[in-house]
Write a protein that holds these residues in place. Structure first.
Motif, PDB file in Angstrom:
ATOM      1  N   MET A 318       0.687  -1.209   0.023  1.00  0.00           N
ATOM      2  CA  MET A 318       0.004   0.016   0.013  1.00  0.00           C
ATOM      3  C   MET A 318       0.936   1.401  -0.258  1.00  0.00           C
ATOM      4  O   MET A 318       0.676   2.152  -0.818  1.00  0.00           O
ATOM      5  N   LEU A 319       1.874   1.230   0.776  1.00  0.00           N
ATOM      6  CA  LEU A 319       2.972   2.453   0.899  1.00  0.00           C
ATOM      7  C   LEU A 319       3.547   2.695  -0.315  1.00  0.00           C
ATOM      8  O   LEU A 319       3.766   3.699  -0.965  1.00  0.00           O
ATOM      9  N   GLY A 320       3.820   1.591  -1.059  1.00  0.00           N
ATOM     10  CA  GLY A 320       4.269   1.808  -2.349  1.00  0.00           C
ATOM     11  C   GLY A 320       3.684   2.019  -3.356  1.00  0.00           C
ATOM     12  O   GLY A 320       3.853   3.018  -4.186  1.00  0.00           O
ATOM     13  N   ASN A 321       2.457   1.812  -3.399  1.00  0.00           N
ATOM     14  CA  ASN A 321       1.379   2.236  -4.214  1.00  0.00           C
ATOM     15  C   ASN A 321       1.293   3.929  -4.046  1.00  0.00           C
ATOM     16  O   ASN A 321       1.144   4.449  -5.254  1.00  0.00           O
ATOM     17  N   ARG A 327       4.650   9.639  -7.785  1.00  0.00           N
ATOM     18  CA  ARG A 327       5.814   9.502  -8.666  1.00  0.00           C
ATOM     19  C   ARG A 327       6.917   9.412  -8.071  1.00  0.00           C
ATOM     20  O   ARG A 327       8.239  10.130  -8.594  1.00  0.00           O
ATOM     21  N   ASP A 328       7.131   9.051  -6.821  1.00  0.00           N
ATOM     22  CA  ASP A 328       8.536   9.019  -6.129  1.00  0.00           C
ATOM     23  C   ASP A 328       8.951   7.664  -6.233  1.00  0.00           C
ATOM     24  O   ASP A 328       8.603   6.812  -5.357  1.00  0.00           O
ATOM     25  N   ALA A 329       9.556   7.389  -7.333  1.00  0.00           N
ATOM     26  CA  ALA A 329       9.895   6.112  -7.691  1.00  0.00           C
ATOM     27  C   ALA A 329      10.877   5.352  -6.653  1.00  0.00           C
ATOM     28  O   ALA A 329      10.794   4.147  -6.275  1.00  0.00           O
ATOM     29  N   ASP A 330      11.846   6.150  -6.106  1.00  0.00           N
ATOM     30  CA  ASP A 330      12.841   5.467  -5.094  1.00  0.00           C
ATOM     31  C   ASP A 330      12.117   5.084  -3.912  1.00  0.00           C
ATOM     32  O   ASP A 330      12.465   3.994  -3.328  1.00  0.00           O
ATOM     33  N   VAL A 331      11.205   5.923  -3.193  1.00  0.00           N
ATOM     34  CA  VAL A 331      10.448   5.781  -1.859  1.00  0.00           C
ATOM     35  C   VAL A 331       9.610   4.340  -2.468  1.00  0.00           C
ATOM     36  O   VAL A 331       9.593   3.531  -1.570  1.00  0.00           O
ATOM     37  N   ALA A 332       9.059   4.110  -3.458  1.00  0.00           N
ATOM     38  CA  ALA A 332       8.278   3.120  -3.810  1.00  0.00           C
ATOM     39  C   ALA A 332       8.730   1.967  -3.901  1.00  0.00           C
ATOM     40  O   ALA A 332       8.543   0.640  -3.318  1.00  0.00           O
TER      41      ALA A 332
END
Length: 400
Positions: A318-321, A327-332
């Motif tokens: 969920m956090l990754g989604n 559009r925060d790719a690194d955090v995702a």
């Protein structure tokens, strides 16, 4: 079975803003004892009339007379309970070209499930109960204690639960197909993962299932921004089973959407009085505290929720989604990798990795993760969805 938004925890959904709780492979709230509907928590003057008729309990479970007649011909010709149960199973799922298909959003009454050949776990449970009851079979509903699991629909995160049905024949049987036979009963469920059959279950009554149906329909209406219809469904859900805390949580989510913050807070607190450790209600209330400037109260609730979720791989999905939507790719990527560390080969995390690498423009890595996601998801619409994305990705790669 199934047991099914921009709502942090509706009993079905959430999305940074709020979540709704669903059943039917949508969330089935735990039961606690409550002797009042707390009608003072309703705000009828803030909502209009429903834009569609609310199904009655009789309509939810009704099956056409011709279907019952055909069912009896196909099932009751067998004298042995084992053969009867196999015949009932074939009738429900159909081994031919018109097989019953799992669709998470398909919260349908029994007759519509038969017609459309689609169901989530809640709809399957309703249909199976209706057919078993028509045959005079004894059966009971079960709420399955699954880990918190979210899906995304129309930009909203929905919290899934799970329900199924146990039908009791006269003898002891062995497992077959979608049925898991026990000493004097068999389980009808879409979910055939062996580890799931070991999860704790709680028997629930017919009213709880009816309430879950209304709850899911309310969640659909909230996602569609049809708040008047959602309100009427939630009132029906609460009046049917006021002890289910998730219904109250979803009502508070609806109030939050209508900017009725004071009213939402009262309802969240009532939901927590029924079920003090309900993570999604706490998360939603924490969000409301943030909005109203009570940051320490929000932080206290957020810490409590986070500690409960750190071992849940779907929490990090969920956090990754959510990070992906920003559009925060690194955090995702960090969140999806943590999900895979907790539970390798989780299709939802693998698909999340694929989406992030596609966002980064790395088609090769994206394709690899999509292949893995397809490999580990069960057969059905999800696998076909992954394959269609793979086909599109391969077509794009050929043009690069």
């Amino acid at each position: 079975m199934n047991h099914n938004s921009s709502l942090h925890s509706f009993g079905l959904w959430l999305c940074l803003a709020l979540m709704l709780v669903l059943t039917g492979c949508q969330n089935a709230p735990r039961q606690t004892i409550s002797n009042t509907t707390n009608s003072e928590l309703f705000v009828d003057d803030q909502f209009g009339a429903a834009t569609a008729a609310i199904e009655t309990p009789e309509q939810i479970f009704a099956v056409p007379a011709e279907v019952v007649s055909e069912l009896r011909q196909q099932v009751m010709l067998y004298g042995d309970p084992f053969d009867r149960s196999r015949a009932l199973l074939r009738f429900i799922f159909n081994d031919g070209t018109d097989m019953l298909e799992y669709v998470n959003s398909a919260t349908l009454i029994a007759s519509d499930t038969l017609q459309k050949r689609q169901a989530n776990c809640l709809s399957l449970t309703i249909l199976a109960y209706s057919l078993a009851d028509a045959l005079g079979f004894d059966s009971r509903f079960q709420d399955v204690d699954v880990p918190e699991y979210w899906i995304t629909r129309s930009g909203s995160s929905l919290l899934n639960g799970h329900v199924n049905l146990v039908v009791n024949p006269d003898s002891k049987f062995a497992g077959v197909g979608h049925i898991v036979y026990r000493r004097h009963s068999y389980l009808i469920d879409f979910d055939r993962v062996p580890s799931r059959t070991q999860l704790r279950t709680t028997e629930v009554g017919r009213n709880a299932i009816i309430s879950m149906f209304y709850n899911n329909k309310a969640a659909d209406a909230i996602v569609s921004k049809n708040y008047d219809l959602a309100y009427q469904y939630l009132k029906a859900a609460i009046r049917t089973a006021p002890e289910l805390s998730g219904n109250w949580n979803n009502l508070a989510v609806l109030y939050r959407h209508k900017q009725l913050l004071a009213e939402a807070e009262l309802v969240y607190l009532h939901s927590l009085a029924l079920e003090p450790d309900h993570s999604n209600t706490m998360a939603n209330l924490a969000m409301l505290y943030q909005l109203t400037g009570r940051y320490q109260q929000a932080a206290d609730l957020e810490d409590k929720v986070a500690k409960k979720r750190l071992a849940n791989p779907f929490y990090f999905v969920m956090l990754g989604n959510e990070a992906y939507e920003r559009r925060d790719a690194d955090v995702a990527l960090r969140h999806f990798r943590q999900s895979l560390r907790l539970q390798p080969n989780t299709p939802e995390a693998l698909f999340g990795m694929a989406r992030v690498y596609l966002l980064k423009g790395d088609l090769t890595t994206a394709s690899r993760y999509l292949q893995s996601a397809k490999k580990y998801v069960g057969p059905g619409p999800e696998r076909r969805r992954y394959q269609s994305k793979l086909d599109l990705l391969n077509a794009i790669a050929k043009q690069v």
